[in-house]
Scaffold this active site. Structure first.
Site, PDB file in Angstrom:
ATOM      1  N   GLU A   1       0.821  -1.209   0.000  1.00  0.00           N
ATOM      2  CA  GLU A   1       0.000   0.000   0.000  1.00  0.00           C
ATOM      3  C   GLU A   1       0.857   1.262   0.000  1.00  0.00           C
ATOM      4  OE1 GLU A   1      -3.054   2.892   0.463  1.00  0.00           O
ATOM      5  OE2 GLU A   1      -2.926   0.912  -0.466  1.00  0.00           O
TER       6      GLU A   1
ATOM      7  N   HIS B   1       2.603   1.940  -3.284  1.00  0.00           N
ATOM      8  CA  HIS B   1       1.648   2.493  -4.249  1.00  0.00           C
ATOM      9  C   HIS B   1       1.496   3.999  -4.042  1.00  0.00           C
ATOM     10  CE1 HIS B   1      -1.762   3.016  -6.806  1.00  0.00           C
ATOM     11  NE2 HIS B   1      -2.616   3.177  -5.817  1.00  0.00           N
TER      12      HIS B   1
ATOM     13  N   HIS C   1     -13.037   4.166  -9.500  1.00  0.00           N
ATOM     14  CA  HIS C   1     -11.637   4.525  -9.260  1.00  0.00           C
ATOM     15  C   HIS C   1     -10.729   3.893 -10.325  1.00  0.00           C
ATOM     16  CE1 HIS C   1      -8.021   5.624  -7.203  1.00  0.00           C
ATOM     17  NE2 HIS C   1      -7.739   4.406  -6.779  1.00  0.00           N
TER      18      HIS C   1
ATOM     19  N   HIS D   1     -20.093  -9.493 -17.441  1.00  0.00           N
ATOM     20  CA  HIS D   1     -18.753  -9.063 -17.829  1.00  0.00           C
ATOM     21  C   HIS D   1     -18.260  -9.840 -19.047  1.00  0.00           C
ATOM     22  CE1 HIS D   1     -14.694  -7.624 -17.592  1.00  0.00           C
ATOM     23  NE2 HIS D   1     -14.207  -8.819 -17.302  1.00  0.00           N
TER      24      HIS D   1
ATOM     25  N   HIS E   1      -4.218  -9.222 -16.621  1.00  0.00           N
ATOM     26  CA  HIS E   1      -5.533  -8.821 -17.115  1.00  0.00           C
ATOM     27  C   HIS E   1      -5.701  -7.299 -17.026  1.00  0.00           C
ATOM     28  CE1 HIS E   1      -9.519  -9.784 -18.436  1.00  0.00           C
ATOM     29  NE2 HIS E   1     -10.116  -9.323 -17.358  1.00  0.00           N
TER      30      HIS E   1
END
Length: 298
Positions: free
Chosen positions: A57, A60, A122, A213, A275
């Site tokens: 975290e 990032h 987001h 999806h 992906h």
């Protein structure tokens, strides 16, 4: 100024791609609370104690901060060139706006846990930010301007198709991100059929999202294939559009394969990151193709 803007654009594009992948790593390793409810510091410290989730975290956040500086530098050097490159009048503000928005949403998610729709948004905003930075780089490094005659050679229907495909890619990305944040990735636990059926029982919300999806991805594949086939008809006058559609075809096929691997590998980190990376590359290619269908004011 131009040389500095060009290389800052390259650095910012690579940096935004890394930010996007690191964000996906945070999600896929369950590290979103690695710094607790503290922001921008981590557990109230500039250098927190080591833990895997904390490292993921906080790394990032640090990379996002560096990327913010790169984009500020790019904006300062590229925006004065807007007379020579009119596309920058829209692209630079879009880049700044989406960077601030996605950073703000990330901070908001840390302080106040958000719902899957918000978290999916987001990811979508991050895609737009990456594509905007990528297009700034493309504009600055272009050596062959698109002439009015070349623009007129593009059928209006193809222009519409290119923009519809770009918008549809956002839909596919949003549904995929929603599926991830709602924990429905393996609601369809077989591939290519969903739980062994072409049309499964959709009474479960998770199955409906996962199947939706896949259906949206199939439509995206058909749209990209249509773009490539159509662009062959005016390949002589607009080889750039044909090349862009070929790259989009490569990325959409590779992404479908990565999606299959996500299911088969039961959400391995490599498959989920691949992906996400391929989605970003596909979206950038489609954005570049859509931009190139518009009249170029040079």
């Amino acid at each position: 100024m131009t040389r500095a803007a060009k290389w800052l654009a390259v650095a910012a594009t690579v940096g935004m791609f890394i930010v996007l992948l690191m964000g996906a790593t945070v999600t896929n390793t369950g590290s979103s609370e690695g710094c607790g409810k503290s922001w921008p510091l981590c557990h109230g410290e500039f250098i927190p104690e080591y833990a895997f989730e904390t490292m993921v975290e906080y790394s990032h956040r640090l990379v996002t901060g560096v990327e913010g500086l790169l984009i500020l530098g790019l904006s300062a050097t590229a925006f004065p060139l807007r007379r020579r490159y009119p596309e920058l009048k829209a692209l630079i503000p879009l880049t700044l706006f989406t960077l601030v928005l996605q950073s703000g949403m990330g901070a908001w998610a840390v302080k106040y846990p958000q719902t899957p729709p918000v978290m999916a948004s987001h990811f979508g905003i991050s895609l737009v930010c990456f594509a905007a930075v990528f297009l700034v780089m493309r504009v600055l490094w272009e050596t062959t301007p698109i002439t009015p005659a070349a623009t007129r050679s593009v059928p209006s229907g193809y222009r519409t198709l290119a923009w519809v495909t770009l918008v549809w890619a956002v839909v596919v990305a949003y549904i995929g991100a929603y599926m991830r944040h709602s924990g429905a990735e393996l609601a369809c636990h077989t591939w290519p059929l969903c739980n062994g059926s072409l049309i499964p029982d959709l009474s479960s919300p998770g199955v409906a999202v996962a199947w939706g999806h896949r259906l949206a991805a199939v439509i995206a594949l058909a749209l990209v294939a249509s773009m490539q086939l159509w662009s062959r008809q005016f390949m002589t006058s607009r080889p750039d559009l044909y090349r862009t559609s070929v790259w989009a075809s490569v990325f959409v096929i590779a992404q479908a394969a990565a999606g299959a691997l996500v299911v088969v590998s039961r959400l391995s980190l490599e498959s989920t990151l691949g992906h996400a990376a391929l989605m970003a590359l596909l979206f950038a290619a489609l954005a570049d193709g859509a931009r190139r269908t518009l009249p170029q004011r040079r």
